[in-house]
Design a protein around this motif. Structure first.
Motif, PDB file in Angstrom:
ATOM      1  N   LEU A 138       0.833  -1.211   0.000  1.00  0.00           N
ATOM      2  CA  LEU A 138       0.000   0.000   0.000  1.00  0.00           C
ATOM      3  C   LEU A 138       0.863   1.255   0.000  1.00  0.00           C
ATOM      4  N   TRP A 139       1.869   1.286   0.873  1.00  0.00           N
ATOM      5  CA  TRP A 139       2.725   2.470   0.944  1.00  0.00           C
ATOM      6  C   TRP A 139       3.521   2.654  -0.343  1.00  0.00           C
ATOM      7  N   GLY A 140       4.026   1.549  -0.908  1.00  0.00           N
ATOM      8  CA  GLY A 140       4.759   1.649  -2.158  1.00  0.00           C
ATOM      9  C   GLY A 140       3.885   2.122  -3.301  1.00  0.00           C
ATOM     10  N   LEU A 141       2.657   1.624  -3.344  1.00  0.00           N
ATOM     11  CA  LEU A 141       1.723   2.036  -4.392  1.00  0.00           C
ATOM     12  C   LEU A 141       1.416   3.517  -4.267  1.00  0.00           C
ATOM     13  N   ALA A 142       1.228   4.000  -3.041  1.00  0.00           N
ATOM     14  CA  ALA A 142       0.959   5.421  -2.830  1.00  0.00           C
ATOM     15  C   ALA A 142       2.153   6.274  -3.245  1.00  0.00           C
ATOM     16  N   SER A 143       3.362   5.808  -2.935  1.00  0.00           N
ATOM     17  CA  SER A 143       4.559   6.564  -3.317  1.00  0.00           C
ATOM     18  C   SER A 143       4.719   6.627  -4.823  1.00  0.00           C
ATOM     19  N   PHE A 144       4.347   5.542  -5.501  1.00  0.00           N
ATOM     20  CA  PHE A 144       4.535   5.475  -6.955  1.00  0.00           C
ATOM     21  C   PHE A 144       3.405   6.163  -7.714  1.00  0.00           C
ATOM     22  N   ALA A 145       2.160   5.955  -7.263  1.00  0.00           N
ATOM     23  CA  ALA A 145       1.012   6.428  -8.043  1.00  0.00           C
ATOM     24  C   ALA A 145       0.084   7.366  -7.278  1.00  0.00           C
ATOM     25  N   GLY A 146       0.365   7.674  -6.019  1.00  0.00           N
ATOM     26  CA  GLY A 146      -0.462   8.596  -5.274  1.00  0.00           C
ATOM     27  C   GLY A 146      -1.413   7.888  -4.321  1.00  0.00           C
ATOM     28  N   ALA A 147      -1.879   8.645  -3.311  1.00  0.00           N
ATOM     29  CA  ALA A 147      -2.753   8.079  -2.287  1.00  0.00           C
ATOM     30  C   ALA A 147      -4.079   7.592  -2.859  1.00  0.00           C
ATOM     31  N   ALA A 148      -4.558   8.232  -3.932  1.00  0.00           N
ATOM     32  CA  ALA A 148      -5.840   7.813  -4.516  1.00  0.00           C
ATOM     33  C   ALA A 148      -5.754   6.382  -5.038  1.00  0.00           C
ATOM     34  N   THR A 149      -4.636   5.997  -5.626  1.00  0.00           N
ATOM     35  CA  THR A 149      -4.479   4.625  -6.115  1.00  0.00           C
ATOM     36  C   THR A 149      -4.474   3.636  -4.959  1.00  0.00           C
ATOM     37  N   ALA A 150      -3.827   4.019  -3.861  1.00  0.00           N
ATOM     38  CA  ALA A 150      -3.870   3.171  -2.668  1.00  0.00           C
ATOM     39  C   ALA A 150      -5.296   3.014  -2.154  1.00  0.00           C
ATOM     40  N   ALA A 151      -6.109   4.054  -2.328  1.00  0.00           N
ATOM     41  CA  ALA A 151      -7.514   3.969  -1.904  1.00  0.00           C
ATOM     42  C   ALA A 151      -8.249   2.894  -2.691  1.00  0.00           C
ATOM     43  N   TYR A 152      -7.965   2.773  -3.977  1.00  0.00           N
ATOM     44  CA  TYR A 152      -8.621   1.742  -4.786  1.00  0.00           C
ATOM     45  C   TYR A 152      -8.217   0.345  -4.326  1.00  0.00           C
ATOM     46  N   LEU A 153      -6.942   0.168  -3.991  1.00  0.00           N
ATOM     47  CA  LEU A 153      -6.506  -1.141  -3.487  1.00  0.00           C
ATOM     48  C   LEU A 153      -7.189  -1.449  -2.162  1.00  0.00           C
ATOM     49  N   GLN A 154      -7.285  -0.453  -1.271  1.00  0.00           N
ATOM     50  CA  GLN A 154      -7.939  -0.674   0.011  1.00  0.00           C
ATOM     51  C   GLN A 154      -9.418  -0.995  -0.170  1.00  0.00           C
ATOM     52  N   ALA A 155     -10.062  -0.355  -1.143  1.00  0.00           N
ATOM     53  CA  ALA A 155     -11.476  -0.635  -1.401  1.00  0.00           C
ATOM     54  C   ALA A 155     -11.676  -2.091  -1.826  1.00  0.00           C
ATOM     55  N   GLY A 156     -10.762  -2.622  -2.629  1.00  0.00           N
ATOM     56  CA  GLY A 156     -10.842  -4.033  -2.992  1.00  0.00           C
ATOM     57  C   GLY A 156     -10.550  -4.946  -1.811  1.00  0.00           C
ATOM     58  N   LEU A 157      -9.575  -4.574  -1.003  1.00  0.00           N
ATOM     59  CA  LEU A 157      -9.247  -5.386   0.172  1.00  0.00           C
ATOM     60  C   LEU A 157     -10.401  -5.434   1.172  1.00  0.00           C
ATOM     61  N   ASN A 158     -11.193  -4.356   1.230  1.00  0.00           N
ATOM     62  CA  ASN A 158     -12.332  -4.348   2.161  1.00  0.00           C
ATOM     63  C   ASN A 158     -13.278  -5.511   1.892  1.00  0.00           C
ATOM     64  N   LEU A 159     -13.498  -5.820   0.622  1.00  0.00           N
ATOM     65  CA  LEU A 159     -14.393  -6.937   0.286  1.00  0.00           C
ATOM     66  C   LEU A 159     -13.780  -8.270   0.703  1.00  0.00           C
ATOM     67  N   VAL A 160     -12.509  -8.443   0.416  1.00  0.00           N
ATOM     68  CA  VAL A 160     -11.830  -9.696   0.777  1.00  0.00           C
ATOM     69  C   VAL A 160     -11.814  -9.889   2.287  1.00  0.00           C
ATOM     70  N   ASN A 161     -11.682  -8.789   3.023  1.00  0.00           N
ATOM     71  CA  ASN A 161     -11.584  -8.869   4.482  1.00  0.00           C
ATOM     72  C   ASN A 161     -12.886  -9.278   5.158  1.00  0.00           C
ATOM     73  N   LEU A 162     -13.962  -9.398   4.397  1.00  0.00           N
ATOM     74  CA  LEU A 162     -15.206  -9.902   4.976  1.00  0.00           C
ATOM     75  C   LEU A 162     -15.054 -11.331   5.493  1.00  0.00           C
ATOM     76  N   MET A 163     -14.031 -12.034   5.022  1.00  0.00           N
ATOM     77  CA  MET A 163     -13.789 -13.398   5.485  1.00  0.00           C
ATOM     78  C   MET A 163     -12.985 -13.446   6.782  1.00  0.00           C
ATOM     79  N   ASN A 164     -12.544 -12.300   7.259  1.00  0.00           N
ATOM     80  CA  ASN A 164     -11.680 -12.286   8.449  1.00  0.00           C
ATOM     81  C   ASN A 164     -12.299 -12.959   9.668  1.00  0.00           C
ATOM     82  N   PRO A 165     -13.601 -12.767   9.975  1.00  0.00           N
ATOM     83  CA  PRO A 165     -14.147 -13.442  11.163  1.00  0.00           C
ATOM     84  C   PRO A 165     -13.987 -14.961  11.119  1.00  0.00           C
ATOM     85  N   LEU A 166     -14.214 -15.566   9.933  1.00  0.00           N
ATOM     86  CA  LEU A 166     -14.045 -17.010   9.811  1.00  0.00           C
ATOM     87  C   LEU A 166     -12.585 -17.412  10.007  1.00  0.00           C
TER      88      LEU A 166
END
Length: 453
Positions: free
Chosen positions: A266-294
């Motif tokens: 995430l930090w490398g992506l933000a350094s290379f392409a800006g914080a907005a690009t890191a936001a898109y990666l985090q938005a995708g990770l939010n969906l995957v993280n729905l499995m965290n309770p299991l």
């Protein structure tokens, strides 16, 4: 002579006597009571974990739907940094506290809580200084005080929360966790409705709910109604610090490496392409993280199960632990199939029809593959912890972090966000292959040693 006919009821088995019936009924009642007590013990931890997961997911989604991608990317980067610092305090303070507080007497437990708060301050103050330096370098000095407030109150809450967990008082922790994790979502939504939501106000809202939860859980743990016993001052702070370090150092290395696999990307992506690009990666990770309770729930069961069966050897411990991993596999596979087949639907449901994150279909599919490999690998690493092979889990996570960085450098440069997701997939596959190989070798070597013995 002909035998007299026997009445139909005489051919049946003799009826139990009233005393036998009473004994059977008592046995059934005891079994039902024991089963109910066991269900209660298992139920409250799951309820608490559900509250934490729902609150965390709700907060990230509420901010993603409200803040601009640049600002949400800053939040994702800051939260990732806070989680890394939390892994340090969790490994060196909260985990050892959970181990030592469980068998301690009441007065010893009070002294241990005081020592844990002192150690928390000793660990957190340098961490907060590092946080301030990072925010200044990122040009966000305006977030230093809100971030400090949130981190300090969140960590204070965790001390009392873990003290309750150590005594198996999960139900007593639920009201505080509801205030902290569900309350922060309610306050953030209220701020958004009033048009006053920003990253700073969101952090202050999180600090306020964590502070209220810390106060409630301190009362529940008995911390505020009893002082330290002058006749039983407990161990010296230096002795507690040495003991906590001995208990938590391997956990520290393992946990930091595990979380840095994603945070460095995430930090490398933000350094290379800006914080907005890191936001898109985090938005995708939010969906995957729905499995965290299991995943978290299984990782809390497998080590103990493997440890109980470890006396019979590594293979016996794996046979005991494997059914739990397999039990969660259908749910994991079904969830990730949904992510692969209809990512557009999930993105629309979570972020809204007009969200800029609706176009993340390919990244979400790649992240689903990565998460599926992580599921299996995490089950194996949990087994390693149960059979006193935590260093193997450390090797797996270290290799995962190294593989992520090695793959990310060329892939992010060439493909941006998609390249970051590809790097996670490749590292996830490599991590899975290494875990499988180490598992097979561990069991084979244990079998050879058993035969020689």
């Amino acid at each position: 002579m002909h035998a007299e006919p026997v009445p139909g009821d005489k051919v049946l088995a003799p009826q139990p006597q009233p005393a036998a019936i009473r004994r059977a009924a008592a046995a059934i009642r005891r079994f039902t009571a024991a089963a109910g007590a066991q269900a209660t013990r298992l139920g409250w931890p799951l309820v608490d974990q559900a509250i934490v997961s729902i609150g965390t997911f709700g907060l990230t989604v509420a901010l993603a739907r409200t803040l601009a991608p640049e600002e949400y990317g800053t939040f994702a980067l800051l939260l990732g940094g806070l989680m890394v610092l939390h892994m340090v305090t969790a490994s060196l303070v909260f985990y050892p506290l959970s181990i030592r507080h469980a068998p301690a007497a009441e007065t010893e437990g009070a002294a241990l809580l005081h020592a844990s708060l002192a150690l928390l301050a000793a660990v957190a103050l340098p961490a907060m200084a590092a946080m301030a330096v990072g925010l200044v370098l990122a040009g966000r000095a305006d977030l230093i005080l809100p971030a400090w407030a949130y981190f300090a109150l969140w960590q204070a809450q965790e001390v009392f929360r873990r003290a309750l967990f150590a005594r198996l008082r999960f139900a007593a922790a639920i009201p505080g966790d509801s205030v902290s994790y569900l309350g922060q979502v309610a306050v953030v939504l209220a701020l958004a409705q009033a048009g006053r939501l920003s990253l700073a106000t969101a952090l202050l809202a999180m600090a306020a709910t964590s502070g209220l939860a810390a106060l409630h859980q301190a009362v529940a743990a008995g911390f505020l109604r009893r002082g330290r016993d002058p006749k039983n001052p407990g161990h010296s702070l230096a002795a507690v610090a040495r003991d906590f370090w001995d208990l938590g150092r391997w956990s520290l290395a393992n946990n930091v490496l595990a979380i840095m696999r994603v945070q460095l990307l995430l930090w490398g992506l933000a350094s290379f392409a800006g914080a907005a690009t890191a936001a898109y990666l985090q938005a995708g990770l939010n969906l995957v993280n729905l499995m965290n309770p299991l995943v978290i729930g299984l990782c809390n069961i497998i080590p103990q199960t493997a440890a109980l069966a470890h006396a019979g050897g590594k293979a016996a411990a794996w046979r005991a632990a494997r059914p739990f991993a397999l039990a969660g596999a259908p749910v994991a596979v079904l969830f990730f199939l949904v992510l692969v087949l209809v990512p557009e639907l999930l993105l629309t449901l979570v972020y809204g029809a007009d969200s800029p994150y609706r176009d993340l279909t390919l990244p979400v599919r790649l992240l689903a593959l990565w998460a599926l490999t992580n599921y299996t690998t995490d089950m194996i690493c949990s087994y390693f912890h149960g059979v006193e092979a935590a260093r193997l889990a450390l090797v797996v996570n270290a290799m995962g972090a190294a593989a992520t960085l090695a793959a990310a450098v060329p892939l992010v440069a060439g493909f941006g966000l998609v390249g970051a997701c590809l790097a996670l997939c490749l590292a996830g596959i490599a991590r899975f292959a290494l875990a499988q190989g180490l598992l097979g070798r561990l069991i084979a070597e244990d079998g050879g040693e058993s035969r020689r013995a």
